[in-house]
Design a protein around this motif. Structure first.
Motif, mmCIF file in Angstrom:
data_model
loop_
_atom_site.group_PDB
_atom_site.id
_atom_site.type_symbol
_atom_site.label_atom_id
_atom_site.label_comp_id
_atom_site.label_asym_id
_atom_site.label_seq_id
_atom_site.Cartn_x
_atom_site.Cartn_y
_atom_site.Cartn_z
ATOM 1 N N ASN A 1 0.835 -1.196 0.000
ATOM 2 C CA ASN A 1 0.000 0.000 0.000
ATOM 3 C C ASN A 1 0.872 1.250 0.000
ATOM 4 N N ARG B 1 -7.124 3.722 10.369
ATOM 5 C CA ARG B 1 -7.464 3.062 9.107
ATOM 6 C C ARG B 1 -8.494 3.891 8.329
ATOM 7 N N ASP C 1 -1.030 2.617 5.312
ATOM 8 C CA ASP C 1 -0.617 1.739 6.410
ATOM 9 C C ASP C 1 -0.265 2.502 7.681
#
Length: 191
Positions: free
Chosen positions: A129, A139, A134
């Motif tokens: 990613n 998130r 990350d």
């Protein structure tokens, strides 16, 4: 053509700037330069005031102003995934790309060369990613094919009062907004 972009869950963002720090580290940026910037906004008046954050970088627009205004062709749009990147061999550091972008991206570094988010292409090529995705402790950031992101986050929008009108460049950005981010009256604040 495939078009990649970012999703941002503004309702979950706590403004910690972990994404910003990770991006600066990955790109080895000097102090004062950022490719992903976290801004904080305040709305309302006490006791009915609210705070929200916007974690923003290149929106890999469908009609990028940076590409249209680059005099050397250094700013380009990938035919593979629609991301916007900079060819460092063609960049003369004139800043036309930075001046043209309504989102305040790219940036011109001290060395008189521009820099911009490429969605961490080298990481993605290795099956990883972008680092901001990350690094986000909540998130709240995702990256991928914009049509897949629209399906995954059907309530997301790409127009908010604190952002330029999406009609200007058709950004590949989807946001699940914080309730306060929908208010027309807001003020940028420094935390």
């Amino acid at each position: 053509m495939t078009q990649f972009g970012f999703y941002f869950n503004q309702a979950e963002c706590i403004g910690c700037k972990a994404c910003q720090v990770a991006c600066c580290d990955r790109n080895d940026l000097a102090a004062g330069f950022v490719l992903r910037r976290v801004d904080s906004y305040e709305t309302g008046v006490y006791p009915a005031s609210s705070l929200y954050h916007v974690a923003a970088t290149c929106n890999h627009c469908a009609n990028p102003a940076c590409v249209a205004n680059c005099p050397t062709g250094a700013c380009q749009k990938s035919a593979d995934d629609g991301t916007v990147f900079r060819d460092e061999e063609l960049c003369i550091g004139c800043g036309a790309c930075a001046s043209a972008c309504p989102y305040g991206h790219p940036v011109v570094l001290d060395e008189r060369v521009s820099a911009k988010c490429d969605g961490c292409k080298s990481f993605r090529d290795a099956g990883l990613n972008p680092v901001c995705v990350d690094a986000c402790v909540m998130r709240a950031i995702d990256f991928g094919d914009i049509d897949e992101l629209r399906s995954k986050y059907p309530d997301a929008v790409n127009n908010l009062p604190c952002l330029p009108d999406s009609a200007e460049t058709s950004p590949s950005l989807l946001v699940t907004p914080h309730a306060a981010a929908q208010e027309e009256a807001f003020e940028l604040i420094i935390l």
